[in-house]
Write a protein that holds these residues in place. Structure first.
Motif, PDB file in Angstrom:
ATOM      1  N   THR A  80       0.846  -1.202   0.000  1.00 25.95           N
ATOM      2  CA  THR A  80       0.000   0.000   0.000  1.00 25.95           C
ATOM      3  C   THR A  80       0.875   1.242   0.000  1.00 25.95           C
ATOM      4  O   THR A  80       1.865   1.299   0.728  1.00 25.95           O
ATOM      5  CB  THR A  80      -0.904   0.007   1.239  1.00 25.95           C
ATOM      6  OG1 THR A  80      -1.611  -1.232   1.315  1.00 25.95           O
ATOM      7  CG2 THR A  80      -1.906   1.150   1.178  1.00 25.95           C
ATOM      8  N   ILE A  85      -1.479   6.541   1.714  1.00 26.18           N
ATOM      9  CA  ILE A  85      -2.786   5.905   1.932  1.00 26.18           C
ATOM     10  C   ILE A  85      -2.763   5.088   3.214  1.00 26.18           C
ATOM     11  O   ILE A  85      -3.708   5.111   4.011  1.00 26.18           O
ATOM     12  CB  ILE A  85      -3.154   5.018   0.728  1.00 26.18           C
ATOM     13  CG1 ILE A  85      -3.184   5.853  -0.567  1.00 26.18           C
ATOM     14  CG2 ILE A  85      -4.495   4.349   0.952  1.00 26.18           C
ATOM     15  CD1 ILE A  85      -4.209   6.944  -0.568  1.00 26.18           C
ATOM     16  N   MET A 127      -2.958   7.387   6.159  1.00 23.52           N
ATOM     17  CA  MET A 127      -4.311   7.918   6.321  1.00 23.52           C
ATOM     18  C   MET A 127      -5.234   6.869   6.952  1.00 23.52           C
ATOM     19  O   MET A 127      -6.043   7.196   7.834  1.00 23.52           O
ATOM     20  CB  MET A 127      -4.854   8.342   4.954  1.00 23.52           C
ATOM     21  CG  MET A 127      -6.261   8.933   4.999  1.00 23.52           C
ATOM     22  SD  MET A 127      -6.868   9.426   3.369  1.00 23.52           S
ATOM     23  CE  MET A 127      -7.057   7.822   2.596  1.00 23.52           C
ATOM     24  N   GLN A 128      -5.093   5.612   6.528  1.00 30.85           N
ATOM     25  CA  GLN A 128      -5.925   4.554   7.109  1.00 30.85           C
ATOM     26  C   GLN A 128      -5.632   4.376   8.591  1.00 30.85           C
ATOM     27  O   GLN A 128      -6.543   4.203   9.405  1.00 30.85           O
ATOM     28  CB  GLN A 128      -5.671   3.244   6.357  1.00 30.85           C
ATOM     29  CG  GLN A 128      -6.174   3.262   4.926  1.00 30.85           C
ATOM     30  CD  GLN A 128      -5.763   2.021   4.145  1.00 30.85           C
ATOM     31  OE1 GLN A 128      -5.034   1.170   4.654  1.00 30.85           O
ATOM     32  NE2 GLN A 128      -6.221   1.917   2.908  1.00 30.85           N
ATOM     33  N   ASN A 157      -6.997  13.594   5.908  1.00 36.21           N
ATOM     34  CA  ASN A 157      -6.925  14.019   4.514  1.00 36.21           C
ATOM     35  C   ASN A 157      -5.559  14.591   4.175  1.00 36.21           C
ATOM     36  O   ASN A 157      -5.024  14.353   3.082  1.00 36.21           O
ATOM     37  CB  ASN A 157      -8.020  15.051   4.244  1.00 36.21           C
ATOM     38  CG  ASN A 157      -8.019  15.532   2.801  1.00 36.21           C
ATOM     39  OD1 ASN A 157      -7.602  16.648   2.505  1.00 36.21           O
ATOM     40  ND2 ASN A 157      -8.487  14.695   1.889  1.00 36.21           N
ATOM     41  N   GLY A 165      -3.154  11.634   3.659  1.00 30.05           N
ATOM     42  CA  GLY A 165      -3.384  10.892   2.420  1.00 30.05           C
ATOM     43  C   GLY A 165      -3.146  11.691   1.159  1.00 30.05           C
ATOM     44  O   GLY A 165      -2.878  11.124   0.094  1.00 30.05           O
ATOM     45  N   GLU A 168      -2.410  11.247  -3.680  1.00 30.93           N
ATOM     46  CA  GLU A 168      -3.143   9.984  -3.864  1.00 30.93           C
ATOM     47  C   GLU A 168      -4.642  10.194  -3.698  1.00 30.93           C
ATOM     48  O   GLU A 168      -5.435   9.484  -4.307  1.00 30.93           O
ATOM     49  CB  GLU A 168      -2.656   8.936  -2.852  1.00 30.93           C
ATOM     50  CG  GLU A 168      -1.452   8.124  -3.283  1.00 30.93           C
ATOM     51  CD  GLU A 168      -0.153   8.804  -2.922  1.00 30.93           C
ATOM     52  OE1 GLU A 168       0.904   8.262  -3.220  1.00 30.93           O
ATOM     53  OE2 GLU A 168      -0.217   9.902  -2.339  1.00 30.93           O
ATOM     54  N   VAL A 169      -5.038  11.147  -2.845  1.00 33.26           N
ATOM     55  CA  VAL A 169      -6.453  11.466  -2.674  1.00 33.26           C
ATOM     56  C   VAL A 169      -6.630  12.964  -2.878  1.00 33.26           C
ATOM     57  O   VAL A 169      -5.662  13.732  -2.902  1.00 33.26           O
ATOM     58  CB  VAL A 169      -6.961  11.042  -1.271  1.00 33.26           C
ATOM     59  CG1 VAL A 169      -6.844   9.547  -1.080  1.00 33.26           C
ATOM     60  CG2 VAL A 169      -6.208  11.775  -0.186  1.00 33.26           C
TER      61      VAL A 169
END
Length: 525
Positions: free
Chosen positions: A385, A389, A392-393, A406, A409, A414-415
């Motif tokens: 991964t 990300i 962020m998870q 936010n 990530g 990526e977001v």
């Protein structure tokens, strides 16, 4: 004749016995009566003494009862006096309150009378004003009618024309103001942005952070080298197998070189060697025991480093797991730059920049510290991964705010960015990484190659540990003896070497060594 004399003698003896018996009985009776008289006298004496003692005890009890009665009576009188005093004070307070209440009632009565008078005055004035308002409405209607006759327009038509003209003028003024504001913003925005970034960089003092892959362990004398190597090298092999660090013992005086790309392993090996040399007992069983204790010590130190970091940065209420990840960043690097120093630097930059822009500096500093936690994964599955990300998870899992999640990530796009803090994190991350001397691309790619080499070994069943040593020229694999026998160990070595040859690009050659060890352990009690 002789017979008569014998009979007389026997009769005399018998008579003497009877008389003696009678005399003895009489004497015994006299003695018994004397004892009875003595007993009666002693009993009468005891009764007299008992009566005398009883009378004295009775008098004492009566005196004690009288004294107790007098004492209770005095206490009761004191209680009654205190109650009377309290009642008198209470009655006095009640009288004072009654007088105060009566004075307040008189004042309130006067105030009510004044209020009623003023209310009557106000009602009279309201009536006068209502009459005047009616007269004004009549005058206004008459004037409006006269204006409509003069201008040949109704009131509604005149109002619409006035509104339209005002709308046009307001629109023109607003457009002119917006245009001038945009031009002024374009002229000053770039200059202000450069000013904020330069001020932020100048206020944060940092050092160049370059991690090495080699540590030097200093010893007091060269005699210790032989004890570390052990008989036929068994001690040094045990240290390398337990820690995954290559131990280089050469001609360097009073020094041993520890080589490994993983700084955690190097630190465990260094501390373990220090404990072994200090203790003096160096043998394979002791080495394994010390290495396990040192691993626990390093884990505790990681937690302490995380706690000190968040305290230094003024970050509060961080989840314990996130604190542990922050501590683990001390032993990780990003392009040769120490990950913890990089994250601290980004956190400080974010705090200053957010304060300059009028945003929440604490939230920005929090996101800056956590933006690279995805680079310290726990499991091998997390390696696939992207670190932004993954971070962020983790932040979402451990209850961080949406703005922080936010920003973590989105700092590598990526977001999508959803808060003003996200671009600040991205900019500060770029500032920290772009400093001269901050990163080395070659070192990071070398470390990644060694990690990939170990991951290939872990992909086979039965592998317990895997260490890339000698700068990636040797892969040492330790297997579980219960799952892998000698024949499978040879096949496993060949399979790993073939997979390394097909999946990786590397200079020179890689030696794959598979180690299988069987132990029989019993405890004598």
């Amino acid at each position: 004749m002789e017979i008569n004399s014998i009979i007389l003698t026997a009769g005399g003896i018998l008579l003497g016995l009877i008389l003696g018996f009678i005399i003895a009985k009489m004497l015994e009776k006299n003695k018994a009566s004397k004892l009875i008289r003595d007993a009666k006298r002693s009993a009468s004496n005891i009764l007299k003494e008992a009566n005398t003692e009883g009378e004295s005890i009775k008098k004492d009890k009566i005196l004690q009862a009288k004294e107790k009665f007098i004492e209770l009576k005095s206490e009761h009188e004191k209680v009654i006096l205190s109650r009377d005093k309290k009642m008198a004070e209470t009655e006095k307070r009640i009288r004072d309150k009654e007088s105060q209440i009566s004075s307040e009632l008189s004042k309130n009565k006067k105030l009510n009378e004044n209020v009623e008078a003023k209310q009557k005055d106000y009602n009279h004035r309201l009536d006068v004003l209502e009459k005047k308002q009616v007269e004004l409405d009549k005058l206004h209607k008459s004037q409006v009618q006269q204006l409509e006759v003069i201008s040949s327009l109704s009131a509604e038509e005149a109002k619409e024309q006035l509104v339209e003209s005002l709308k046009g003028e307001a629109k023109n003024d607003a457009m002119a103001y917006i245009q001038s504001s945009l031009e002024e913003a374009k002229l000053t925005a770039e200059q202000d942005a450069k000013k904020i970034i330069i001020n932020t960089i100048q206020r944060i003092g940092t050092e160049e952070a370059v991690d090495n892959c080699v540590s030097v362990f200093n010893i007091e004398s060269d005699d210790v080298k032989g004890r570390i190597i052990g008989r036929e090298g068994r001690n040094i092999r045990a240290i390398e197998a337990a820690t995954g660090v290559e131990i280089i013992v050469d001609d360097t005086p009073e020094a041993i070189i520890l080589s490994c790309f993983d700084s955690v392993r190097r630190e465990i090996a260094r501390l373990s060697l220090h404990k072994l040399v200090t203790d003096g007992r160096i043998h394979p069983a002791r080495i394994e025991e010390v290495v396990k204790k040192t691993q626990k010590q390093i884990e505790q130190e990681i937690i302490e480093v995380g706690k000190r970091t968040v305290i230094d940065l003024g970050i509060h209420n961080l989840h314990p797991e996130l604190i542990k990840m922050v501590g683990r960043m001390k032993y990780r690097s990003s392009y040769g730059q120490n990950l913890l120093q990089h994250s601290r630097e980004v956190a400080k930059l974010c705090g200053v920049m957010a304060a300059e822009l009028g945003l929440n500096p604490k939230l920005a500093k929090r996101a800056g510290l956590l933006h690279d936690i995805g680079k310290v994964p726990d499991a091998e599955a997390d390696m696939e991964t992207p670190h932004a990300i993954l971070g962020m998870q983790w932040a979402e899992k451990y209850g961080e705010k949406d703005e922080v999640c936010n920003a973590i990530g989105a700092h590598h796009d990526e977001v999508e960015m959803k808060s003003l803090i996200s671009p600040i994190i991205q900019v500060c991350d770029a500032i920290s990484g772009a400093r001269p001397g901050a990163r080395r691309q070659v070192l990071d790619s070398y470390i990644q190659r060694l990690k990939d080499l170990e991951d290939i070994a872990f992909g086979f069943t039965g592998v317990k540990k895997a260490y890339a040593i000698q700068a990636g020229r040797e892969l040492r694999v330790i297997v579980e003896s219960e799952k892998v026998d000698d024949q499978k160990a040879a096949d496993l070595s060949f399979s790993i070497s073939q997979k390394v040859q097909t999946d990786m690009t590397y200079p020179g050659q890689v030696k794959v060594t598979v180690i299988r060890e069987t132990r029989a352990v019993n405890i004598a009690k």
